[in-house]
Design a protein around this motif. Sequence first.
Motif, PDB file in Angstrom:
ATOM      1  N   HIS A  44      55.946  88.273  10.884  1.00 34.49           N
ATOM      2  CA  HIS A  44      56.429  87.020  11.237  1.00 34.49           C
ATOM      3  C   HIS A  44      57.721  86.770  11.038  1.00 34.49           C
ATOM      4  CE1 HIS A  44      56.076  83.015  12.429  1.00 34.49           C
ATOM      5  NE2 HIS A  44      54.816  83.205  13.138  1.00 34.49           N
ATOM      6  N   LYS A  46      59.062  83.733   9.978  1.00 34.17           N
ATOM      7  CA  LYS A  46      58.850  82.998   8.883  1.00 34.17           C
ATOM      8  C   LYS A  46      58.451  83.731   7.568  1.00 34.17           C
ATOM      9  CE  LYS A  46      57.424  78.261  10.752  1.00 34.17           C
ATOM     10  NZ  LYS A  46      57.698  78.522  12.026  1.00 34.17           N
ATOM     11  N   GLY A 215      56.025  85.338  16.702  1.00 32.57           N
ATOM     12  CA  GLY A 215      56.246  84.271  15.770  1.00 32.57           C
ATOM     13  C   GLY A 215      57.309  83.175  15.995  1.00 32.57           C
ATOM     14  N   ASP A 216      57.306  82.212  15.600  1.00 34.09           N
ATOM     15  CA  ASP A 216      58.178  80.935  15.842  1.00 34.09           C
ATOM     16  C   ASP A 216      58.946  81.007  14.436  1.00 34.09           C
ATOM     17  OD1 ASP A 216      57.230  80.842  18.253  1.00 34.09           O
ATOM     18  OD2 ASP A 216      56.069  78.876  17.780  1.00 34.09           O
ATOM     19  N   ARG A 218      61.650  78.584  13.897  1.00 33.07           N
ATOM     20  CA  ARG A 218      61.881  77.159  13.543  1.00 33.07           C
ATOM     21  C   ARG A 218      60.758  76.511  14.258  1.00 33.07           C
ATOM     22  NH1 ARG A 218      67.291  79.551  13.646  1.00 33.07           N
ATOM     23  NH2 ARG A 218      68.618  78.728  12.298  1.00 33.07           N
ATOM     24  N   ARG A 256      46.207  71.719  12.017  1.00 32.88           N
ATOM     25  CA  ARG A 256      46.268  73.083  11.539  1.00 32.88           C
ATOM     26  C   ARG A 256      45.955  73.402  10.012  1.00 32.88           C
ATOM     27  NH1 ARG A 256      51.717  74.576  15.439  1.00 32.88           N
ATOM     28  NH2 ARG A 256      50.345  74.720  17.622  1.00 32.88           N
ATOM     29  N   GLY A 338      49.446  86.790  21.494  1.00 31.82           N
ATOM     30  CA  GLY A 338      49.931  85.549  22.297  1.00 31.82           C
ATOM     31  C   GLY A 338      49.567  85.709  23.897  1.00 31.82           C
ATOM     32  N   ALA A 351      47.676  80.742  18.695  1.00 35.38           N
ATOM     33  CA  ALA A 351      48.973  80.109  18.798  1.00 35.38           C
ATOM     34  C   ALA A 351      49.268  79.321  17.846  1.00 35.38           C
ATOM     35  CB  ALA A 351      48.688  78.623  19.835  1.00 35.38           C
ATOM     36  N   GLN A 352      48.429  78.944  16.760  1.00 34.46           N
ATOM     37  CA  GLN A 352      48.629  78.375  15.396  1.00 34.46           C
ATOM     38  C   GLN A 352      49.327  79.462  14.370  1.00 34.46           C
ATOM     39  OE1 GLN A 352      45.333  76.440  13.168  1.00 34.46           O
ATOM     40  NE2 GLN A 352      46.206  77.148  11.144  1.00 34.46           N
ATOM     41  N   LYS A 354      51.275  81.949  15.265  1.00 34.26           N
ATOM     42  CA  LYS A 354      52.387  82.275  16.150  1.00 34.26           C
ATOM     43  C   LYS A 354      53.400  81.010  15.433  1.00 34.26           C
ATOM     44  CE  LYS A 354      54.867  82.704  20.476  1.00 34.26           C
ATOM     45  NZ  LYS A 354      55.931  81.670  20.284  1.00 34.26           N
ATOM     46  N   THR A 355      52.963  79.770  15.534  1.00 37.78           N
ATOM     47  CA  THR A 355      53.892  78.737  15.104  1.00 37.78           C
ATOM     48  C   THR A 355      53.825  78.741  13.758  1.00 37.78           C
ATOM     49  OG1 THR A 355      53.224  77.561  17.213  1.00 37.78           O
ATOM     50  CG2 THR A 355      54.153  76.199  15.527  1.00 37.78           C
ATOM     51  N   GLU A 356      52.881  78.989  12.914  1.00 32.25           N
ATOM     52  CA  GLU A 356      52.944  78.609  11.494  1.00 32.25           C
ATOM     53  C   GLU A 356      53.062  79.725  10.591  1.00 32.25           C
ATOM     54  OE1 GLU A 356      53.520  75.549  10.729  1.00 32.25           O
ATOM     55  OE2 GLU A 356      52.805  74.426  12.499  1.00 32.25           O
TER      56      GLU A 356
END
Length: 507
Positions: A44, A46, A215-216, A218, A256, A338, A351-352, A354-356
């Motif tokens: 990821h 992050k 993964g995101d 930002r 989350r 995803g 989804a969580q 991927k974001t966090e």
Amino acid sequence: MTRLVLVLGDQLSEGIAALRKADKASDVVVLAEVAGETEYVPHHPKKIALIFAAMRKFAAQLRADGWDVRYSELDDTNNSGTIVGELLRRAEECGVSAVIATEPGEWRLIEALQDAPLNVSLLEDDRFIASHKEFEDWAKGRKALRMEYFYRDMRRKTGLLMDGDDPEGGKWNYDHENRKPAPDAVDTAPMSFTPDETVEAVLDLVEARFGGNFGDLRPFAYATEPGQAKRALAHFVRYGLPKFGDFQDAMLDGERFLYHSLLSAYMNIGLLDPLEVCQAAEAAYRDGSAPLNAVEGFIRQIIGWREYVRGIYFHEGPQYPRRNALNHQRGLPWLYWGGETKMRCLAKAVAQTKTEAYAHHIQRLMVTGNFALIAGLNPAEVHEWYLSVYIDAFEWVEAPNTVGMSQFADGGVIASKPYVSSGNYIDRMSDYCGGCAYDVKVKVGEGACPFNLLYWHFLNRHRQRFEGNPRMANMYRTWDRMDQGKREAILAQAEGFLDRMSAGEVV
């Protein structure tokens, strides 16, 4: 005599064994951002950013303290791309062949260092409460290596939550008090941090190199230095810990983090000392600001579970992550990366993630892990997914949790039974089922929840292995009491679902 002192990206502690053994006046510290460590699984973004930013700040801290630090940035044109390659480059640069290193937490790196054409001295990583020898002594002669008994020994060793020779409150474990369903609302969140110049530079690098990874990147709000991590700890102890126990197994759409700490990544890369974390939690109980069930449950996750799975990883050896006791061979479906799915619980958990780069232990165990197990997904692929997507995932901690606890692929080394459930558990512990395309109350037929179908499919196909397990006897009695036609319909519908999923259809 000059020696190289290797410090890895998850060893960012001033008191790490290799630095304690080194001589600041003559030895050279080596830290390296290398492609090999970013690409062996598609991490990821992050996670890559957290480690690189923390590494750069740690290197600056060591330099300020008088160390000679040779730091390799990822985009350095002379960067060889591997840890061993960077050691060889620095060895030639400094005219040395001796290396001091703290034992890595992954077998692949241990083996790479042992095979390197250098004189590498590996020191045990003593940031952990239990040494390898202590775990081996505990495990010797036991028929079953159950965490609960190991945890009690760790309580005795540390003195945490002890009343003389007895556990505080008269019980070792308050888990039965920590299973409340999701609350209506959550009144806190983990502490977040605004990226500084160092972090922003790393974010730009990671965005350019790993923007295509799952993964995101930002917004990025993780701590990247010990002072920030200590502030995050203090914030959690004050605002999250009091309700952590009650709701640690709950899942709530739109919340989350609930009352979880998000401190595991900081402990795993060296920004926080695990014993210091536990002592802060115990102090909150002693001064009356957090209840015993919350504090005990939190401490158990660290000196119990975290220490235990590390012990299992090294006890079982390098091939442990590749075990497949149930011979599950189905490929990991795209929904884990995803892809679209009609299963709302899985969609929310992925989804969580991927974001966090984060999901808490029940989301990992009873949603993504439970589905993987009852669907018969290949545990090696499941293992690599967890290792890739979570910010706190390093093989020593991730593999036992996935291969052992989640997928029962180790054949019962960790778990006495597989952690499988129908949709009822998810419905009880979350609000995910509301609004789902499937109906969690429907067991078979149109709209039936896939977890309901696959739960029985799993039990049926593995009956020979599990029907003698006393903890699973009631499950098989319930299955046997069903009408034969209903059983056949469940199995046929489950097979149809799995076929559609494997064919790439949206399920």
